[in-house]
Design a protein around this motif. Sequence first.
Motif, PDB file in Angstrom:
ATOM      1  N   LEU A  97      18.549   4.677 -21.206  1.00 44.17           N
ATOM      2  CA  LEU A  97      17.873   3.718 -20.373  1.00 44.17           C
ATOM      3  C   LEU A  97      16.643   4.335 -19.389  1.00 44.17           C
ATOM      4  N   CYS A  98      15.697   3.667 -19.201  1.00 45.97           N
ATOM      5  CA  CYS A  98      14.631   3.970 -18.341  1.00 45.97           C
ATOM      6  C   CYS A  98      14.015   2.990 -17.865  1.00 45.97           C
ATOM      7  N   PHE A  99      13.385   3.218 -16.509  1.00 46.02           N
ATOM      8  CA  PHE A  99      12.756   2.087 -15.984  1.00 46.02           C
ATOM      9  C   PHE A  99      11.385   2.469 -15.377  1.00 46.02           C
ATOM     10  N   LEU A 100      10.506   1.889 -16.117  1.00 44.32           N
ATOM     11  CA  LEU A 100       8.840   2.282 -15.822  1.00 44.32           C
ATOM     12  C   LEU A 100       8.061   1.392 -15.130  1.00 44.32           C
ATOM     13  N   ALA A 101       6.914   2.103 -14.608  1.00 41.44           N
ATOM     14  CA  ALA A 101       6.072   1.215 -13.835  1.00 41.44           C
ATOM     15  C   ALA A 101       5.067   0.426 -14.656  1.00 41.44           C
ATOM     16  N   SER A 102       4.794   0.999 -15.818  1.00 41.50           N
ATOM     17  CA  SER A 102       4.096   0.276 -16.885  1.00 41.50           C
ATOM     18  C   SER A 102       4.242   0.938 -18.155  1.00 41.50           C
ATOM     19  N   GLY A 103       3.714   0.259 -19.173  1.00 43.05           N
ATOM     20  CA  GLY A 103       3.864   0.913 -20.677  1.00 43.05           C
ATOM     21  C   GLY A 103       4.684   0.473 -21.421  1.00 43.05           C
ATOM     22  N   GLY A 104       4.901   0.915 -22.540  1.00 47.19           N
ATOM     23  CA  GLY A 104       5.502   0.288 -23.737  1.00 47.19           C
ATOM     24  C   GLY A 104       7.052   0.368 -23.703  1.00 47.19           C
ATOM     25  N   GLY A 105       7.746   0.896 -22.834  1.00 48.85           N
ATOM     26  CA  GLY A 105       9.118   1.094 -22.848  1.00 48.85           C
ATOM     27  C   GLY A 105       9.623   2.227 -23.441  1.00 48.85           C
ATOM     28  N   GLN A 106       8.874   2.962 -23.459  1.00 49.24           N
ATOM     29  CA  GLN A 106       9.468   4.311 -23.924  1.00 49.24           C
ATOM     30  C   GLN A 106       9.504   5.415 -22.674  1.00 49.24           C
ATOM     31  N   CYS A 107      10.592   6.226 -22.773  1.00 52.30           N
ATOM     32  CA  CYS A 107      10.827   7.011 -21.430  1.00 52.30           C
ATOM     33  C   CYS A 107       9.895   7.958 -21.231  1.00 52.30           C
ATOM     34  N   ALA A 108       8.942   8.347 -22.353  1.00 52.82           N
ATOM     35  CA  ALA A 108       7.899   9.310 -21.993  1.00 52.82           C
ATOM     36  C   ALA A 108       6.701   8.679 -21.421  1.00 52.82           C
ATOM     37  N   GLY A 109       6.867   7.308 -21.124  1.00 52.45           N
ATOM     38  CA  GLY A 109       5.501   6.516 -20.674  1.00 52.45           C
ATOM     39  C   GLY A 109       5.327   6.393 -19.051  1.00 52.45           C
ATOM     40  N   GLY A 110       4.810   5.243 -18.746  1.00 48.71           N
ATOM     41  CA  GLY A 110       4.680   4.984 -17.538  1.00 48.71           C
ATOM     42  C   GLY A 110       3.193   4.524 -16.986  1.00 48.71           C
TER      43      GLY A 110
END
Length: 230
Positions: free
Chosen positions: A122-135
């Motif tokens: 699991l990861c929770f991001l500020a924005s992006g497509g739901g990939q842990c490399a994103g944000g």
Amino acid sequence: MIRHIAACALAGITLAAASSAAAVEWNSSQIGYTQNVAFGGFTGAGQLNGLSSNVSYTLQSVTGNSWTFGYSVTNTSASPVDAARVSGFGFDVDPNVTSASSTGAFGVTGSGNAPMLGKFELCFLASGGGQCAGGGGAGVDLGENGTGSFTLNFASAISNVDLTNLFVRYQSIDAPTAGVVGGSGVGQAVSVGSAVPEPASWALMIIGFSTAGALLRRERRLQVGAGRAA
């Protein structure tokens, strides 16, 4: 019986520290408790001193198969880091979740690979497509804080949950004196604070101690009175 009540009250505020710097452990009775995790940081060039953050996790509720946590993410980066964003955070879960959702500053739920660290549940991001490399271009800048909550859903009702392999994602890192400009990186947990109750929980425990103390004093008075009568 009175001594048992007092012992239970003491047990309610005695929590063991997390078993390692990379995990936080919970049981379903710890509603209102917060655990704070400090993170360091590194880029493709290696560890970057000054790149750091803190994430606190508060167990808000356990309802059926669902556990809801509040989170608070603070970017604590300092010199030689001139700029950086915390764009996401994540972990693995034991037992595995069937689904998850999040709200607030990190309202995009995802999973997958985090750079230099591997795959996460699991990861929770500020924005992006739901990939842990994103944000994306969002997140928490130096000295700022972002809050919200996330819910973990399990296949059945459980009494214990462990969040393991905790990490954060950094982007837009500028540390010119360290040779990093516009870089990205990740951070792993370097320390975990013991769980402590929120003020409302402390108030309930204080009431419990006061009641237990009053009952103990009454028991002693009765014993003394019985001794004198004899």
